[in-house]
Design an enzyme around this catalytic site. Structure first.
Site, PDB file in Angstrom:
ATOM      1  N   ASP A   1      10.318  64.937  47.651  1.00 38.31           N
ATOM      2  CA  ASP A   1      11.758  64.839  47.799  1.00 38.31           C
ATOM      3  C   ASP A   1      12.171  63.361  47.873  1.00 38.31           C
ATOM      4  O   ASP A   1      11.800  62.565  47.018  1.00 38.31           O
ATOM      5  CB  ASP A   1      12.161  65.657  49.041  1.00 38.31           C
ATOM      6  CG  ASP A   1      13.646  65.728  49.286  1.00 38.31           C
ATOM      7  OD1 ASP A   1      14.318  66.520  48.620  1.00 38.31           O
ATOM      8  OD2 ASP A   1      14.131  64.990  50.155  1.00 38.31           O
TER       9      ASP A   1
ATOM     10  N   ASP B   1      11.324  76.147  43.399  1.00 32.70           N
ATOM     11  CA  ASP B   1      12.177  75.042  43.836  1.00 32.70           C
ATOM     12  C   ASP B   1      13.565  75.199  43.222  1.00 32.70           C
ATOM     13  O   ASP B   1      13.703  75.404  42.012  1.00 32.70           O
ATOM     14  CB  ASP B   1      11.558  73.708  43.418  1.00 32.70           C
ATOM     15  CG  ASP B   1      12.388  72.513  43.842  1.00 32.70           C
ATOM     16  OD1 ASP B   1      13.117  72.622  44.846  1.00 32.70           O
ATOM     17  OD2 ASP B   1      12.315  71.465  43.173  1.00 32.70           O
TER      18      ASP B   1
ATOM     19  N   HIS C   1       8.703  77.228  47.372  1.00 37.34           N
ATOM     20  CA  HIS C   1      10.078  76.759  47.192  1.00 37.34           C
ATOM     21  C   HIS C   1      10.076  75.232  47.317  1.00 37.34           C
ATOM     22  O   HIS C   1       9.071  74.575  47.023  1.00 37.34           O
ATOM     23  CB  HIS C   1      10.978  77.424  48.241  1.00 37.34           C
ATOM     24  CG  HIS C   1      12.394  77.622  47.800  1.00 37.34           C
ATOM     25  ND1 HIS C   1      13.159  76.605  47.266  1.00 37.34           N
ATOM     26  CD2 HIS C   1      13.201  78.723  47.819  1.00 37.34           C
ATOM     27  CE1 HIS C   1      14.365  77.063  46.988  1.00 37.34           C
ATOM     28  NE2 HIS C   1      14.428  78.359  47.315  1.00 37.34           N
TER      29      HIS C   1
END
Length: 356
Positions: free
Chosen positions: A172, A303, A332
């Protein structure tokens, strides 16, 4: 909606920055924002240690270092990190793994990934970004810019910890920061594992589904202050998380004053090529596009932004060619929660495949 309207929507609201995978610096406040000055602007909050008592599956000894606050004074902020090393009878591999989290998580995200990697002989260093986890949290929300995050991270990793020959694992926002770190200091890295992340310049279209989630969340949290961080994590895992685990994600943030780091990530999203950070991203890509450092993508099939598609990285970084990229079914966005053992195994296998 115009780009200006989108910018106004983002300014001063909460973040689901994990759903955007991009950043830019916003140097001035929007109209109507109050910018604190003097001592108030330099105030740094520290989450009380009692908030972290009894965290499930997080037995790691805390370590701390200090980096410059970045306000031109001698003020510093304390950065927390985990530093786990193999002990007898495990034979050290000589490998150092730097684990970078994103928003709104912290090193707790890697609690089930670190032990198997240490058992395999690797040293694991997991930082908490400034404003997150056990690290200090500047009270001035305008302190949180993309460049300031880069300055904090660079000083912590290279000046204070002096890490070399690193395997970087970045997720991220940890990737959006870490990939530029890689581009600016490629000689410090042996290999990279990127997870549900990217480095966009502002020229690309924002993912429609990711933008939908982001915009909805921003408007929701704007009306229901404060932001409950655990709701973000729970909403983007396929697992059902125990209430004690959810409480661990909320632990760094006793109240809204501590959440500026989480909230400000949203206004760091580059919406056009005219954004402040675009030249820095362009410069990073000039390096990444020539870099043969071994590069692996491990993405979650579920995701909400990428859908497991990693071509934006794997198709454009030479070191990614021919690597065993993995798209984990049933994972996810926070794939370290959904598939921690598979994540650890992929990292360890990649290290062993690419050792000289």
């Amino acid at each position: 909606m115009t780009e200006l309207d989108r910018r106004r929507l983002l300014t001063g609201t909460a973040a689901l920055a994990a759903g955007t995978l991009a950043v830019t610096a916003i140097p001035q406040a929007a109209a109507g924002d109050h910018v604190p000055a003097g001592a108030a602007a330099r105030k740094v909050l520290r989450t009380p240690e009692r908030r972290f008592a009894g965290l499930p599956d997080y037995p790691f000894e805390p370590h701390y270092l200090r980096v410059r606050l970045g306000d031109g004074s001698r003020s510093t902020v304390r950065v927390h990190y985990v530093d786990e090393r193999p002990a007898w009878p495990v034979r050290p591999s000589g490998e150092t793994i730097l684990l970078l989290h994103g928003n709104p998580s912290w090193s707790y995200l890697y609690r089930h990934v670190i032990p198997p990697l240490v058992a395999a002989g690797h040293r694991c260093v997991a930082l908490d970004l400034v404003g997150m986890g056990k690290s200090d949290k500047p009270a001035d929300r305008f302190r949180y810019t993309y460049q300031q995050h880069m300055d904090w991270l660079t000083e912590a990793v290279f000046e204070r910890l002096d890490l070399r020959d690193v395997t970087m694992v970045c997720h991220d926002w940890g990737g959006t920061l870490g990939l530029r770190l890689l581009a600016e200091h490629p000689h410090r890295f042996r290999r990279v594992v990127a997870m549900n992340t990217g480095l966009k310049t502002g020229r690309e279209d924002l993912p429609a589904e990711g933008w939908k989630h982001l915009a909805t969340w921003l408007q929701f949290t704007q009306r229901t202050n404060p932001l409950t961080v655990s709701d973000v994590v729970a909403g983007f895992t396929t697992s059902t998380l125990d209430p004690a685990v959810l409480a661990a994600y909320d632990a760094p943030f006793p109240d809204d004053r501590y959440q500026h780091g989480v909230r400000r990530f949203a206004v760091l999203i580059p919406l056009t090529a005219d954004d402040e950070a675009t030249p820095a991203f362009d410069a990073a890509w000039e390096v990444l596009a020539t870099l043969d450092v071994p590069f692996l993508c491990v993405f979650g099939a579920d995701d909400h932004v990428t859908g497991g598609r990693h071509g934006a990285l794997s198709d454009h970084i030479p070191g990614a060619a021919g690597q065993p990229h993995a798209v984990l079914a049933g994972a996810h966005h926070f794939l370290q929660e959904d598939k921690p053992h598979e994540v650890a195994a992929a990292i360890d296998d990649f290290i062993r495949r690419t050792r000289v």
